[in-house]
Design a protein around this motif. Structure first.
Motif, short mmCIF file in Angstrom:
data_model
loop_
_atom_site.label_atom_id
_atom_site.label_comp_id
_atom_site.label_asym_id
_atom_site.label_seq_id
_atom_site.Cartn_x
_atom_site.Cartn_y
_atom_site.Cartn_z
N ASP A 43 0.66 -1.26 0.00
CA ASP A 43 -0.23 0.03 0.09
C ASP A 43 1.01 1.21 -0.10
O ASP A 43 0.52 2.00 0.70
CB ASP A 43 -0.93 -0.06 1.39
N LYS A 44 1.87 1.31 -0.89
CA LYS A 44 2.76 2.45 -1.14
C LYS A 44 2.33 3.04 -2.38
O LYS A 44 2.03 2.47 -3.33
CB LYS A 44 4.24 2.13 -0.98
N PRO A 45 2.35 4.35 -2.45
CA PRO A 45 2.15 5.09 -3.74
C PRO A 45 3.47 4.82 -4.58
O PRO A 45 4.35 4.79 -4.45
CB PRO A 45 2.06 6.52 -3.49
N LEU A 46 2.85 4.76 -5.99
CA LEU A 46 3.50 4.30 -7.17
C LEU A 46 4.24 5.52 -7.40
O LEU A 46 5.25 5.32 -8.22
CB LEU A 46 2.55 3.78 -8.53
N SER A 47 3.86 6.78 -6.92
CA SER A 47 4.46 7.87 -7.09
C SER A 47 6.06 8.17 -6.59
O SER A 47 6.63 8.90 -6.73
CB SER A 47 3.80 9.27 -6.71
N LEU A 48 6.16 7.14 -5.76
CA LEU A 48 7.62 7.13 -4.91
C LEU A 48 8.66 6.95 -6.31
O LEU A 48 9.65 7.39 -6.04
CB LEU A 48 7.92 5.67 -4.28
N GLY A 49 8.28 6.18 -7.35
CA GLY A 49 9.04 6.28 -8.55
C GLY A 49 9.96 5.03 -8.69
O GLY A 49 10.72 4.68 -7.73
N ILE A 50 9.96 4.54 -9.92
CA ILE A 50 10.75 3.10 -9.86
C ILE A 50 12.26 3.23 -9.90
O ILE A 50 12.70 2.52 -9.62
CB ILE A 50 10.58 2.59 -11.43
N ASN A 51 12.69 4.43 -9.92
CA ASN A 51 14.12 4.67 -9.95
C ASN A 51 14.78 5.01 -8.44
O ASN A 51 15.67 5.28 -8.39
CB ASN A 51 14.48 5.90 -11.01
N ASN A 52 13.68 4.98 -7.88
CA ASN A 52 13.93 5.35 -6.16
C ASN A 52 14.67 4.01 -5.44
O ASN A 52 13.73 3.31 -4.85
CB ASN A 52 12.88 5.83 -5.48
N SER A 53 15.92 3.89 -5.89
CA SER A 53 16.47 2.75 -5.11
C SER A 53 16.29 2.55 -3.58
O SER A 53 16.05 1.38 -3.34
CB SER A 53 18.20 2.79 -5.50
N GLU A 54 16.14 3.67 -3.01
CA GLU A 54 16.06 3.37 -1.68
C GLU A 54 14.63 3.16 -1.23
O GLU A 54 14.56 2.16 -0.30
CB GLU A 54 16.28 4.86 -0.82
N ALA A 55 13.74 3.63 -1.85
CA ALA A 55 12.49 3.11 -1.38
C ALA A 55 12.18 1.45 -2.07
O ALA A 55 11.62 0.63 -1.11
CB ALA A 55 11.48 3.82 -2.31
N ILE A 56 12.82 0.88 -3.18
CA ILE A 56 12.46 -0.31 -3.54
C ILE A 56 13.31 -1.12 -2.69
O ILE A 56 12.92 -2.24 -2.20
CB ILE A 56 12.90 -0.38 -5.02
N ASP A 57 14.46 -0.75 -2.16
CA ASP A 57 15.28 -1.60 -1.26
C ASP A 57 14.40 -1.81 0.13
O ASP A 57 14.62 -2.81 0.61
CB ASP A 57 16.74 -0.93 -0.95
N THR A 58 13.91 -0.86 0.47
CA THR A 58 13.17 -1.01 1.76
C THR A 58 12.06 -1.79 1.53
O THR A 58 11.53 -2.55 2.38
CB THR A 58 12.43 0.52 2.27
N LEU A 59 11.24 -1.76 0.46
CA LEU A 59 10.11 -2.62 0.27
C LEU A 59 10.63 -4.06 0.47
O LEU A 59 10.00 -5.08 0.80
CB LEU A 59 9.36 -2.34 -1.06
#
Length: 208
Positions: free
Chosen positions: A35-51
């Motif tokens: 349930d995280k917003p897609l607006s975080l952006g696919i190039n946001n490495s820190e966000a995807i690593d956290t997920l």
């Protein structure tokens, strides 16, 4: 090649993060399931690593089989016939229908009544490692478990390449489904006219 449960959580997490960082279909699914917003952006490495960390921690804390092969080259997260790890429905009911409701209907149709199954939630090979045969070793172990225990194996392939790899090991695609249509394009970018992604619900049934 040895396949065993992990002893190093951080090393396992790093391998999965390396495997999935920047992968468009994974990015979409990770955002939706948490349930995280897609607006975080696919190039946001820190966000995807956290997920990715959150997925691993959730399954680890609930007692799933977190397995490694090739000295942490390949990491896989399995639930077992005796342990179903809860994954909450999301706030997107359209997504829930595709990933939870329709999937359950297919499994109830395909898997013989009374037969239990292992579920592969996630498998990733660290691209920084050049060791060969680590994915094969993982699947050979669980295919042997399936045949010995008379259990099925279930997974979702999120790319054509993954679908073809799993088919090579004897998995059969029973449901091709679309997700993310009108939300993202094939590159994972926000796009109200985007084609989204294609997934495949695949099952291995024991041969004995």
């Amino acid at each position: 090649m040895d396949v065993c449960q992990i002893g190093d959580f951080d090393k396992s997490c790093a391998a999965l993060q390396n495997a999935f960082r920047g992968e468009p279909s994974y990015w979409y699914l990770a955002c939706k399931l948490q349930d995280k917003p897609l607006s975080l952006g696919i190039n946001n490495s820190e966000a995807i690593d956290t997920l990715t960390y959150n997925f691993l921690k959730h399954y680890y804390d609930h007692g799933a089989q977190i397995m490694q092969s090739g000295n942490y080259t390949t990491i896989a997260i399995w639930t077992t016939p005796s342990l179903s790890v809860p994954m909450n429905r999301t706030s997107d009911e359209s997504f829930n229908k595709i990933f939870f409701d329709n999937s359950l209907k297919v499994k109830e149709t395909v898997i013989p009544k009374g037969m239990k199954y292992y579920y592969l939630f996630m498998i990733g090979k660290d691209p920084e490692s050049h060791m060969k045969g680590t994915v094969r070793a993982m699947f050979e172990l669980y295919i042997d478990k399936a045949n010995t225990e008379n259990c099925a194996l279930v997974l979702e392939a999120i790319s054509e390449h993954a679908r073809d790899v799993y088919a090579h090991f004897g998995f059969v695609n029973y449901n091709t489904f679309q997700y993310g249509i009108g939300e993202v394009n094939s590159l994972g970018q926000l796009d109200s006219h985007g084609e989204g992604h294609t997934g495949y619900l695949m099952v291995y049934l024991p041969t004995n």
